[in-house]
Every structure is written in C-alpha cells, then in structure tokens.
Design a protein around this motif. Structure first.
Motif, PDB file in Angstrom:
ATOM      1  N   ILE A 248       0.803  -1.192  -0.189  1.00 13.22           N
ATOM      2  CA  ILE A 248      -0.156   0.053  -0.062  1.00 13.22           C
ATOM      3  C   ILE A 248       0.817   1.268   0.214  1.00 13.22           C
ATOM      4  O   ILE A 248       0.566   2.259  -0.791  1.00 13.22           O
ATOM      5  N   PHE A 249       1.785   1.181   0.650  1.00 14.27           N
ATOM      6  CA  PHE A 249       2.848   2.606   0.994  1.00 14.27           C
ATOM      7  C   PHE A 249       3.752   2.682  -0.085  1.00 14.27           C
ATOM      8  O   PHE A 249       4.480   3.482  -0.314  1.00 14.27           O
ATOM      9  N   GLY A 250       4.378   1.505  -0.584  1.00 10.21           N
ATOM     10  CA  GLY A 250       5.542   1.301  -1.436  1.00 10.21           C
ATOM     11  C   GLY A 250       5.142   0.766  -2.897  1.00 10.21           C
ATOM     12  O   GLY A 250       5.962   0.984  -3.732  1.00 10.21           O
ATOM     13  N   LYS A 251       3.940   0.616  -3.028  1.00  7.22           N
ATOM     14  CA  LYS A 251       3.376   0.419  -4.491  1.00  7.22           C
ATOM     15  C   LYS A 251       3.848  -0.715  -5.027  1.00  7.22           C
ATOM     16  O   LYS A 251       3.936  -0.977  -6.255  1.00  7.22           O
ATOM     17  N   SER A 252       4.307  -2.011  -4.282  1.00  5.37           N
ATOM     18  CA  SER A 252       4.626  -3.068  -4.882  1.00  5.37           C
ATOM     19  C   SER A 252       3.459  -3.780  -5.085  1.00  5.37           C
ATOM     20  O   SER A 252       2.395  -3.743  -4.538  1.00  5.37           O
ATOM     21  N   VAL A 253       3.699  -4.899  -5.808  1.00  8.87           N
ATOM     22  CA  VAL A 253       2.730  -6.025  -6.389  1.00  8.87           C
ATOM     23  C   VAL A 253       2.736  -7.259  -5.443  1.00  8.87           C
ATOM     24  O   VAL A 253       4.050  -8.043  -5.720  1.00  8.87           O
ATOM     25  N   ARG A 254       1.753  -7.697  -4.933  1.00 13.06           N
ATOM     26  CA  ARG A 254       1.857  -9.013  -4.152  1.00 13.06           C
ATOM     27  C   ARG A 254       1.431 -10.204  -5.082  1.00 13.06           C
ATOM     28  O   ARG A 254       0.371 -10.015  -5.618  1.00 13.06           O
ATOM     29  N   LEU A 255       2.253 -11.080  -5.300  1.00 11.82           N
ATOM     30  CA  LEU A 255       2.032 -12.357  -6.155  1.00 11.82           C
ATOM     31  C   LEU A 255       1.565 -13.239  -5.134  1.00 11.82           C
ATOM     32  O   LEU A 255       2.040 -13.896  -4.083  1.00 11.82           O
ATOM     33  N   VAL A 256       0.071 -13.497  -4.917  1.00 12.36           N
ATOM     34  CA  VAL A 256      -0.555 -14.202  -4.053  1.00 12.36           C
ATOM     35  C   VAL A 256      -0.809 -15.536  -4.268  1.00 12.36           C
ATOM     36  O   VAL A 256      -1.315 -15.950  -5.343  1.00 12.36           O
ATOM     37  N   SER A 257      -0.526 -16.507  -3.306  1.00 10.04           N
ATOM     38  CA  SER A 257      -0.486 -17.868  -3.570  1.00 10.04           C
ATOM     39  C   SER A 257      -1.020 -18.366  -2.181  1.00 10.04           C
ATOM     40  O   SER A 257      -0.559 -17.996  -1.128  1.00 10.04           O
ATOM     41  N   PRO A 258      -2.112 -19.204  -2.075  1.00 12.32           N
ATOM     42  CA  PRO A 258      -2.546 -19.761  -0.992  1.00 12.32           C
ATOM     43  C   PRO A 258      -1.469 -20.863  -0.027  1.00 12.32           C
ATOM     44  O   PRO A 258      -1.843 -20.626   1.380  1.00 12.32           O
ATOM     45  N   THR A 259      -0.948 -21.441  -0.789  1.00 11.53           N
ATOM     46  CA  THR A 259       0.033 -22.445   0.123  1.00 11.53           C
ATOM     47  C   THR A 259       1.290 -22.676  -0.872  1.00 11.53           C
ATOM     48  O   THR A 259       1.401 -22.204  -2.203  1.00 11.53           O
ATOM     49  N   PHE A 260       2.113 -22.917  -0.045  1.00 11.96           N
ATOM     50  CA  PHE A 260       3.634 -23.568  -0.985  1.00 11.96           C
ATOM     51  C   PHE A 260       3.449 -25.084  -0.949  1.00 11.96           C
ATOM     52  O   PHE A 260       3.270 -25.679  -0.337  1.00 11.96           O
ATOM     53  N   ASP A 261       3.580 -25.255  -2.570  1.00 11.39           N
ATOM     54  CA  ASP A 261       3.380 -26.585  -2.816  1.00 11.39           C
ATOM     55  C   ASP A 261       4.753 -27.324  -2.963  1.00 11.39           C
ATOM     56  O   ASP A 261       5.914 -27.268  -3.749  1.00 11.39           O
ATOM     57  N   TYR A 262       4.858 -28.208  -1.757  1.00 12.20           N
ATOM     58  CA  TYR A 262       6.282 -28.779  -1.579  1.00 12.20           C
ATOM     59  C   TYR A 262       6.404 -29.827  -2.645  1.00 12.20           C
ATOM     60  O   TYR A 262       7.594 -30.504  -2.925  1.00 12.20           O
ATOM     61  N   ASN A 263       5.165 -30.351  -3.610  1.00 16.32           N
ATOM     62  CA  ASN A 263       5.428 -31.313  -4.498  1.00 16.32           C
ATOM     63  C   ASN A 263       5.989 -30.822  -5.842  1.00 16.32           C
ATOM     64  O   ASN A 263       6.256 -31.180  -6.764  1.00 16.32           O
ATOM     65  N   ASN A 264       5.705 -29.437  -6.015  1.00 13.99           N
ATOM     66  CA  ASN A 264       5.854 -28.771  -7.129  1.00 13.99           C
ATOM     67  C   ASN A 264       6.279 -27.176  -6.677  1.00 13.99           C
ATOM     68  O   ASN A 264       5.687 -26.227  -6.965  1.00 13.99           O
ATOM     69  N   PRO A 265       7.584 -27.138  -5.832  1.00 13.42           N
ATOM     70  CA  PRO A 265       7.941 -26.158  -5.355  1.00 13.42           C
ATOM     71  C   PRO A 265       8.357 -24.830  -6.332  1.00 13.42           C
ATOM     72  O   PRO A 265       8.224 -23.691  -5.932  1.00 13.42           O
ATOM     73  N   TRP A 266       8.837 -25.199  -7.581  1.00 13.95           N
ATOM     74  CA  TRP A 266       9.216 -24.298  -8.498  1.00 13.95           C
ATOM     75  C   TRP A 266       8.058 -23.392  -9.153  1.00 13.95           C
ATOM     76  O   TRP A 266       8.221 -22.505  -9.878  1.00 13.95           O
ATOM     77  N   SER A 267       6.868 -23.815  -8.770  1.00 15.86           N
ATOM     78  CA  SER A 267       5.572 -23.132  -9.280  1.00 15.86           C
ATOM     79  C   SER A 267       5.497 -21.824  -8.984  1.00 15.86           C
ATOM     80  O   SER A 267       4.949 -20.925  -9.822  1.00 15.86           O
TER      81      SER A 267
END
Length: 542
Positions: A248-267
C-alpha cells in the motif's frame, strides 16, 4: 569500528541507528491506507499466482469500503475485534483494511490450527465477526461452539448457513462518500498478532496505529512500483500484514498464493517474481528439487531466508541454486513491526557484507537500536560476545492483549527478544539460538511443555525435558532427554517414542529420538539449562 553509510552510531557497547524524521498521520492507519490506495488506484496491487488475475488498488479499495460499511451495518463498533481464518487469496487482505477503516482491531487465525489451539486464541480476543474460507468453516463453527461465543461468520465462497462475502462487497448506496473513522488516539490498537512467550503459551501481540505508521517512512524511502513480491503466508503470520502494508505505501505488487506446494515448489516462479522470502524448509525444498527447464529466474533479484539461522553449507547450496541472485538472511520477531535486520542489496556496502558474512542476518534497520546482554548478569556485552539480543524501536508492540506484559522489557526499557546472539565489528547481527523454550518444526510452533506433559505420564519417567534439535530441512525436530525412575531401567527409547506418538499431534512426535540421562544441567536459579542441554547434544556429550 567505522560507521556504515552514516546510519549507525556506536557508544558504550550499544548500536544506535538514525531514525526517520517523520510526521505521522494523526487520523490513524485507516485514513493513511485510504488516501494511499486512492492515489495509486490505477496501479496493480496484487496478482493471483494461480490464474494470473490482476487486481488494482482501485478494485481492492472498493471491496474494502463496501466491507467496512457492511461491518458497521452488522453492528461493529470502534475497538471491536474482527478476525479471519483463511489462506492467502485476492480477498484475504480485505478484513485487515476494512477493520482499520472502522477503527476495529484485526486478529487472524491459521486454517491449520486444531480446534483446541484455535479456541485458546479465540478466547483471548473474542471477535465479533470472523471471515473464513470454505475450508475452515467447520473449524470455526466448532471453535465458536466450544467457546460459547456469538461471533458471526462471513464466508469467502458459497454458504447456506452464514454470511457470504459476496453480500458484503455488493454495491452500497453511500460508498462514494465513505471516509474512514479517525482514531481517538494513535496509541489505540490496530493489529493483534499471535506469538508465544517463554512459557510457550500463545499471546496476542498488540500493535498500535503509531507503531505501524512509524514504518511508513522506511517503505517510502524506496519506490517499489512494479516490484513483484511473492506472498503465500496466511493472514495469521506477521509477514502477511507486513507485505500488505508495504504494498500500500510502497506500491509493490503482491503475487498471492494460498500455499507453498512442496510437490511442485518451483511453481512460484512461473510468474515473473522479483522478491521472495522463504523459511529454511521451503528454501531447501527448492534447492533439492530439480528446476524445470521452463522456469525463468531472470526477473528474480532478491531471495531472503527468514525464520531461523542458516548454516554456511546451506547458504552455499542456496546461492548455487540461484546464481546471480542476491541471497541473504533477515531477522525479525513478532513483537516488532516491519523487520529488525537485513542486508539492503541496493546499497553497495550491504551487498558486500552479505557475501562476506554468510552467517549474519544483516545490519540493524533504521529506527532499531541494539544491545547484547548477558542474561545472567545483565552486563551489556561488546562485539563478538554472546548474549540476549535486546532492542529499542518505535515499531515495537504495545504489550500483550489482556495479559501481563511486564516481562517484555528490561529495567531500562529495552525489549527482550528471547534470542541468543551477537554482533561483530561491522555491526552485523548474528542469531545463534532462541533462549525461549519454544522452537519450530516447519511452520509449526512446538512448545516443549506440551510433549513433556505427555512423557511425564509414563510410569517409568521421573522427569523429562524436550529440546529442538536443528534439522537440515525442517528447522527443528523434537528430542526428549529423560531421567527414569530408579527401578525402571528396562524401559527403552522405542517404547517412549511410541508412547508419545500415539498421544500427540504429528508435529509433536519425537523425530529426533530419546536419550536417557542421569541428571540435567541447571542454571544458577535452579532451572534446567536447556541451552546447555542443546550444546551437549550438539557436541555428542550425551
């Protein structure tokens, strides 16, 4: 000892940093958010990591305004508590922002909590309304029933029993004239994050509008416009609110993901992310999983390991996996808003030190003053002397929610971090271990007393102590050190491990095993010296 870019002063074994000369918005955090989001309405605020859907500040602000109006219509008043229990998605930040708009406090729970754990936290804050994902509805229903509360449930998704979130964000007749509530005082509480004290019992860490606004100058020092930050922490974790705040204050973009996929971490890198912060387990999962050929890391600039210390071998593995990327550690704690130490790779001296001092978690951030104290004698220590890290900052907690907070600060008003470490001649901070008894297994906080109370019910056990043994992938594994009763020498380690396994939740299993000892090392006050026990296990003395 020379200054680092004129930001640090050293006097009588205390590290002082220059603070920001800033004027805080006396109207409070909600007004500051509202005006900042209005100014940046055409910019992208967040992106769905799965679908690529983009959400602008204008769209996010509209949903927050409508939700704030809806909460007022539901009877929410200034100072009431709003909660959420959901994974990270494009609407998970709405309860936070809407609460700030109406002068309410926000306190979140994690969807992975058990009913017992969630109920304990629930009783501390007693929310009037809780937002939940469909996956957590049953959990929250059970918690409300157990506690006996009248909390209303708002569901992100379809529901026949509760209030659908879609109702709250439907058009409101007065939304175009909406203005946030002005706070009565900047010392009023805006955010409650859950942590644990030296006893291991979770406590609500309270942050005022003033404390959170004190971080704004540090954020605005850099323009984060178009910087894409990976974020998969649920609202329960402090990183979530910090990334939301920075966006909000720095104007960065959040790449939102619900969980970290341990089976496909590079996703997480299928989108052009620029900044990633991960705990050690997730970072090492990436390092030990072959990178798919279609993954392009050319946009990645900074990779930060947080939450625990990292060995030189582990750091070397991360840097080998991510060549050309600025890799370093950072240090923060729930009791201080917006970080404590880091290496700022935009500054040449910081970048040089990050490469040279692999074991350090960085330099003190501006507005943070440090000292290292011998926890037994209270003597302030000098460079390269190990003790408890203590700090002063305007961004620290106000205290614990409805609990005694007298032990948070020492007699001179310095915040006790509960972390054991030191600083060197270049003011770089090193965290060796946690003085507190609690440790982490992956993302789960493990309280030794929980396991000890089970072990001590075994008929052969006289006394037990559980410690966290550092683990390459999982932060720590629980180990039990046990004194058996004189007539019970036939008991085996396997018997104890099985006894515990069938009586505790999976993260509390004794993955590091059991060791029988004749006695425990004690402190001068007669308490078990857990730090010494860890050293003895590490050095294979027991």
């Amino acid at each position: 000892m020379g200054n680092i870019e004129d930001e640090i002063r050293y006097e009588k074994n205390i590290i002082y940093t220059t603070d920001y000369d800033e004027e805080l918005d006396s109207r409070g955090l909600g007004y500051a958010y509202f005006e900042q989001m209005s100014k940046n309405n055409d910019l992208v605020a967040q992106v769905d990591g799965y679908t690529g859907e983009k959400d602008t500040f204008a769209s996010l602000l509209k949903r927050c305004v409508r939700t704030a109006i809806g909460l007022k219509e539901m009877g929410l008043q200034y100072g009431d508590v709003v909660s959420s229990c959901t994974y990270n998605h494009l609407n998970s930040g709405v309860p936070h922002i809407s609460s700030y708009f109406i002068g309410a406090k926000i306190a979140a729970f994690d969807p992975t909590l058990s009913v017992r754990e969630a109920a304990y936290l629930f009783r501390q804050v007693t929310p009037k309304v809780i937002f939940t994902g469909t996956e957590s509805v049953k959990l929250i229903e059970n918690v409300i029933q157990e506690v006996g509360a009248n909390t209303k449930i708002v569901v992100f998704g379809a529901t026949d029993k509760h209030v659908p979130f879609s109702d709250l964000i439907s058009p409101k007749p007065n939304e175009t004239s909406f203005k946030p509530v002005e706070v009565q005082h900047l010392k009023d509480i805006a955010l409650i994050l859950f942590s644990s004290g030296t006893t291991g019992l979770p406590k609500g860490v309270c942050f005022s509008h003033r404390a959170m606004l004190h971080s704004v100058a540090a954020i605005k020092e850099r323009d984060y416009r178009d910087v894409i930050v990976y974020s998969n922490d649920s609202p329960f974790w402090n990183v979530f609110s910090i990334y939301l705040h920075q966006s909000i204050f720095g104007k960065s973009v959040r790449l939102v993901s619900p969980t970290f996929d341990y089976n496909n971490p590079w996703s997480i890198f299928t989108y052009n992310v620029n900044y990633v912060m991960l705990d050690l387990t997730r970072m090492l999962t990436l390092c030990h999983t072959p990178k798919p050929k279609d993954i392009d890391l050319s946009s990645l600039g900074t990779l930060v390991v947080s939450g625990t210390t990292i060995s030189e071998d582990q750091m070397a593995k991360v840097r080998e996996t991510f060549p050309g990327v600025h890799v370093s550690q950072a240090y923060g704690l729930t009791e201080v808003y917006y970080g404590v130490t880091c290496f700022d790779h935009t500054k040449p001296k910081h970048a040089q030190l990050a490469l040279k001092k692999t074991g350090s978690c960085g330099l003190p951030m501006r507005g943070i003053c440090f000292k290292v104290v011998d926890p037994d004698t209270e003597r302030v220590l000098g460079p390269n002397e190990n003790g408890e890290l203590r700090l002063k900052t305007s961004r620290q907690l106000s205290g614990y929610h409805n609990l005694d907070s007298s032990g948070v600060w020492d007699s001179d008003g310095w915040l006790r971090t509960g972390d054991y470490g030191y600083y060197d001649q270049d003011y770089c901070i090193y965290v060796i271990d946690r003085i507190k008894e609690m440790f982490e297994y992956r993302y789960k906080h493990i309280t030794p007393a929980t396991i000890e109370s089970v072990i001590n019910t075994h008929p052969a056990v006289f006394r037990s102590v559980v410690i966290g043994v550092p683990h390459y992938m999982d932060n720590h594994h629980p180990m039990a050190l046990i004194i058996v009763k004189p007539d019970c020498s036939n008991v085996t380690t396997e018997e104890i491990e099985k006894y515990v396994e069938v009586r505790v939740e999976d993260p509390f299993r004794l993955r590091a095993g059991v060791k029988f000892v004749k006695s425990f090392p004690l402190t001068q006050s007669g308490k078990v010296n857990r730090l010494r026990l860890k050293e003895m296990v590490r050095d294979k003395q027991i």
